[in-house]
Design an enzyme around this catalytic site. Sequence first.
Site, PDB file in Angstrom:
ATOM      1  N   CYS A 118       0.811  -1.230   0.000  1.00  0.00           N
ATOM      2  CA  CYS A 118       0.000   0.000   0.000  1.00  0.00           C
ATOM      3  C   CYS A 118       0.839   1.272   0.000  1.00  0.00           C
ATOM      4  O   CYS A 118       0.315   2.353  -0.260  1.00  0.00           O
ATOM      5  CB  CYS A 118      -0.946   0.006   1.188  1.00  0.00           C
ATOM      6  SG  CYS A 118      -2.042  -1.408   1.194  1.00  0.00           S
ATOM      7  N   HIS A 246      -3.331   7.058   2.814  1.00  0.00           N
ATOM      8  CA  HIS A 246      -3.753   5.757   2.286  1.00  0.00           C
ATOM      9  C   HIS A 246      -5.087   5.396   2.935  1.00  0.00           C
ATOM     10  O   HIS A 246      -5.281   5.583   4.137  1.00  0.00           O
ATOM     11  CB  HIS A 246      -2.686   4.704   2.603  1.00  0.00           C
ATOM     12  CG  HIS A 246      -3.144   3.314   2.344  1.00  0.00           C
ATOM     13  ND1 HIS A 246      -3.768   2.958   1.166  1.00  0.00           N
ATOM     14  CD2 HIS A 246      -3.101   2.185   3.106  1.00  0.00           C
ATOM     15  CE1 HIS A 246      -4.086   1.669   1.223  1.00  0.00           C
ATOM     16  NE2 HIS A 246      -3.693   1.185   2.389  1.00  0.00           N
ATOM     17  N   ASN A 276     -10.129  -0.395   0.591  1.00  0.00           N
ATOM     18  CA  ASN A 276      -8.682  -0.240   0.527  1.00  0.00           C
ATOM     19  C   ASN A 276      -8.197  -0.742  -0.831  1.00  0.00           C
ATOM     20  O   ASN A 276      -8.193  -1.942  -1.073  1.00  0.00           O
ATOM     21  CB  ASN A 276      -8.052  -1.027   1.687  1.00  0.00           C
ATOM     22  CG  ASN A 276      -6.532  -1.004   1.670  1.00  0.00           C
ATOM     23  OD1 ASN A 276      -5.914  -0.569   0.705  1.00  0.00           O
ATOM     24  ND2 ASN A 276      -5.934  -1.502   2.745  1.00  0.00           N
TER      25      ASN A 276
HETATM   26  N1  ACO Z   1     -17.626  -8.968  10.699  1.00  0.00           N
HETATM   27  C1  ACO Z   1     -17.947  -9.242  11.975  1.00  0.00           C
HETATM   28  N2  ACO Z   1     -17.021  -9.547  12.896  1.00  0.00           N
HETATM   29  C2  ACO Z   1     -15.728  -9.554  12.508  1.00  0.00           C
HETATM   30  C3  ACO Z   1     -15.326  -9.282  11.196  1.00  0.00           C
HETATM   31  C4  ACO Z   1     -16.345  -8.980  10.268  1.00  0.00           C
HETATM   32  N3  ACO Z   1     -16.074  -8.700   8.979  1.00  0.00           N
HETATM   33  N4  ACO Z   1     -13.972  -9.361  11.117  1.00  0.00           N
HETATM   34  C5  ACO Z   1     -13.539  -9.686  12.332  1.00  0.00           C
HETATM   35  N5  ACO Z   1     -14.583  -9.814  13.178  1.00  0.00           N
HETATM   36  C6  ACO Z   1     -14.587 -10.160  14.584  1.00  0.00           C
HETATM   37  C7  ACO Z   1     -13.325 -10.886  15.012  1.00  0.00           C
HETATM   38  O1  ACO Z   1     -13.415 -12.256  14.706  1.00  0.00           O
HETATM   39  C8  ACO Z   1     -13.295 -10.588  16.486  1.00  0.00           C
HETATM   40  O2  ACO Z   1     -14.161 -11.495  17.120  1.00  0.00           O
HETATM   41  P1  ACO Z   1     -13.712 -12.135  18.547  1.00  0.00           P
HETATM   42  O3  ACO Z   1     -13.611 -10.960  19.465  1.00  0.00           O
HETATM   43  O4  ACO Z   1     -14.846 -13.053  18.810  1.00  0.00           O
HETATM   44  O5  ACO Z   1     -12.405 -12.809  18.274  1.00  0.00           O
HETATM   45  C9  ACO Z   1     -13.937  -9.204  16.614  1.00  0.00           C
HETATM   46  O6  ACO Z   1     -14.615  -8.984  15.363  1.00  0.00           O
HETATM   47  C10 ACO Z   1     -12.940  -8.092  16.807  1.00  0.00           C
HETATM   48  O7  ACO Z   1     -11.832  -8.327  15.938  1.00  0.00           O
HETATM   49  P2  ACO Z   1     -10.662  -7.304  15.788  1.00  0.00           P
HETATM   50  O8  ACO Z   1      -9.663  -7.859  14.816  1.00  0.00           O
HETATM   51  O9  ACO Z   1     -10.193  -6.861  17.110  1.00  0.00           O
HETATM   52  O10 ACO Z   1     -11.452  -6.102  15.103  1.00  0.00           O
HETATM   53  P3  ACO Z   1     -10.918  -4.686  14.810  1.00  0.00           P
HETATM   54  O11 ACO Z   1     -11.772  -3.687  15.439  1.00  0.00           O
HETATM   55  O12 ACO Z   1      -9.422  -4.596  15.017  1.00  0.00           O
HETATM   56  O13 ACO Z   1     -11.165  -4.566  13.248  1.00  0.00           O
HETATM   57  C11 ACO Z   1      -9.919  -4.721  11.219  1.00  0.00           C
HETATM   58  C12 ACO Z   1     -10.540  -5.490  12.351  1.00  0.00           C
HETATM   59  C13 ACO Z   1     -10.998  -3.934  10.517  1.00  0.00           C
HETATM   60  C14 ACO Z   1      -9.285  -5.718  10.259  1.00  0.00           C
HETATM   61  C15 ACO Z   1      -8.843  -3.762  11.796  1.00  0.00           C
HETATM   62  O14 ACO Z   1      -7.990  -4.459  12.644  1.00  0.00           O
HETATM   63  C16 ACO Z   1      -8.016  -3.092  10.729  1.00  0.00           C
HETATM   64  O15 ACO Z   1      -8.517  -2.305   9.937  1.00  0.00           O
HETATM   65  N6  ACO Z   1      -6.692  -3.334  10.756  1.00  0.00           N
HETATM   66  C17 ACO Z   1      -5.784  -2.670   9.822  1.00  0.00           C
HETATM   67  C18 ACO Z   1      -5.831  -3.417   8.553  1.00  0.00           C
HETATM   68  C19 ACO Z   1      -5.168  -2.688   7.450  1.00  0.00           C
HETATM   69  O16 ACO Z   1      -5.142  -1.485   7.405  1.00  0.00           O
HETATM   70  N7  ACO Z   1      -4.662  -3.475   6.511  1.00  0.00           N
HETATM   71  C20 ACO Z   1      -4.181  -2.998   5.282  1.00  0.00           C
HETATM   72  C21 ACO Z   1      -2.804  -2.496   5.331  1.00  0.00           C
HETATM   73  S1  ACO Z   1      -2.399  -1.936   3.790  1.00  0.00           S
HETATM   74  C22 ACO Z   1      -1.687  -3.103   2.733  1.00  0.00           C
HETATM   75  O17 ACO Z   1      -0.498  -3.068   2.521  1.00  0.00           O
HETATM   76  C23 ACO Z   1      -2.505  -4.137   2.037  1.00  0.00           C
END
Ligand code: ACO
Length: 328
Positions: A118, A246, A276
């Site tokens: 990214c 980004h 994204n």
């Molecule tokens: N729908 C419902 N529940 C979900 C989903 C979903 N789509 N995805 C995860 N959950 C659940 C998890 O299983 C977890 O359940 P649990 O508590 O029973 O284990 C709960 O939601 C909370 O999970 P978290 O991972 O703590 O959720 P978070 O609030 O952190 O959101 C997310 C997850 C959106 C992925 C976040 O961590 C994020 O945006 N991280 C950064 C990712 C990013 O920017 N990546 C790209 C980088 S750029 C590149 O180079 C490609």
Amino acid sequence: MIGALRSTVGLVSVGAAVPERVVTNDEIAGRLDTSDAWIRERTGIGERRVAAPDEWASDLGLAAAQQALDRSGLAPADIDLVLAATCSPDAYFPSIAATIADRLGAHSAAASDVSAACTGFVYALVSAATQIQTGLAQHALVIGSETLSKIVDWDDRGTCILFGDGAGACVLSAGALPETVFGVELGADGSRGDDLIVGALRGRNVIEMDGRAVFKFATRVMVDSVQRVLDVSGLTVDDVDWFVPHQANIRIIDHAAKRLGLDPARVLVNLERYGNTSAASIPICLEEAWADGRLKRGDRLLMVGFGGGLTWGSCLTEWAGDGPKGAS
Ligand code: ACO
């Protein structure tokens, strides 16, 4: 790597292209245990574009590049360099840059891809600008193009909701700006590579991510990198017209904007409609701001990306192009 130069190299035009197909949160929630409300609240994403089976990063990148080239008033033969940032190329090789250069008719250009996930667009932009600065090139096309839908695990609700397909491109030219500050920080921490990875060594060709770890990294690095680039450039946030982050998660962007004390009206955001799009997200945002007349010649831009590697990068420059035809 960090530094600030005086430079006349400027961004003179921008183009973008996205696939036609829209995939809504509800469509994903029809197959997986998730919901529109969860996705919007945790990420800010409402829908994303998904490429057709026979539509590739080179196709989207070509459309964006053609638009940027047409808007620059340059001919394909004027382009000396094509750099394409992508982490979802058509093939290991040839590079999408070589394919795009050929299809554009830019036959005297050097062409290669840049791999920094990214952060790729910022890496490619800095590389092109510095090659122009040396005098080796006069005009460059810098492209960010992704078909992430082809490397997403559509059964993994933790990742498939985040990503989308699209492309953006800019033309960079020598002498486009009065000498102005060009501030840069580019970084990488390969010890964190497993936090966000896709590739043959994992045995499956899909994105695997430690979402919480990447989230923490992103919130920290966005703020710190922007601050370091402002410091090295001798400027403050008040000197910046547009902050172009980004587009990964609205909570990451909001956190950075708040910590840096940025006016939200100065932060370009389109995550709700595209998700994204990795290396394409910054130039797609720029294109939207240009097309609706927000971006004006001389506006100072601060672009900041982060992603797989783990990598990060910030680039401070000024917009050197004209507005859309008919705009004042
Ligand atoms: N729908 C419902 N529940 C979900 C989903 C979903 N789509 N995805 C995860 N959950 C659940 C998890 O299983 C977890 O359940 P649990 O508590 O029973 O284990 C709960 O939601 C909370 O999970 P978290 O991972 O703590 O959720 P978070 O609030 O952190 O959101 C997310 C997850 C959106 C992925 C976040 O961590 C994020 O945006 N991280 C950064 C990712 C990013 O920017 N990546 C790209 C980088 S750029 C590149 O180079 C490609």
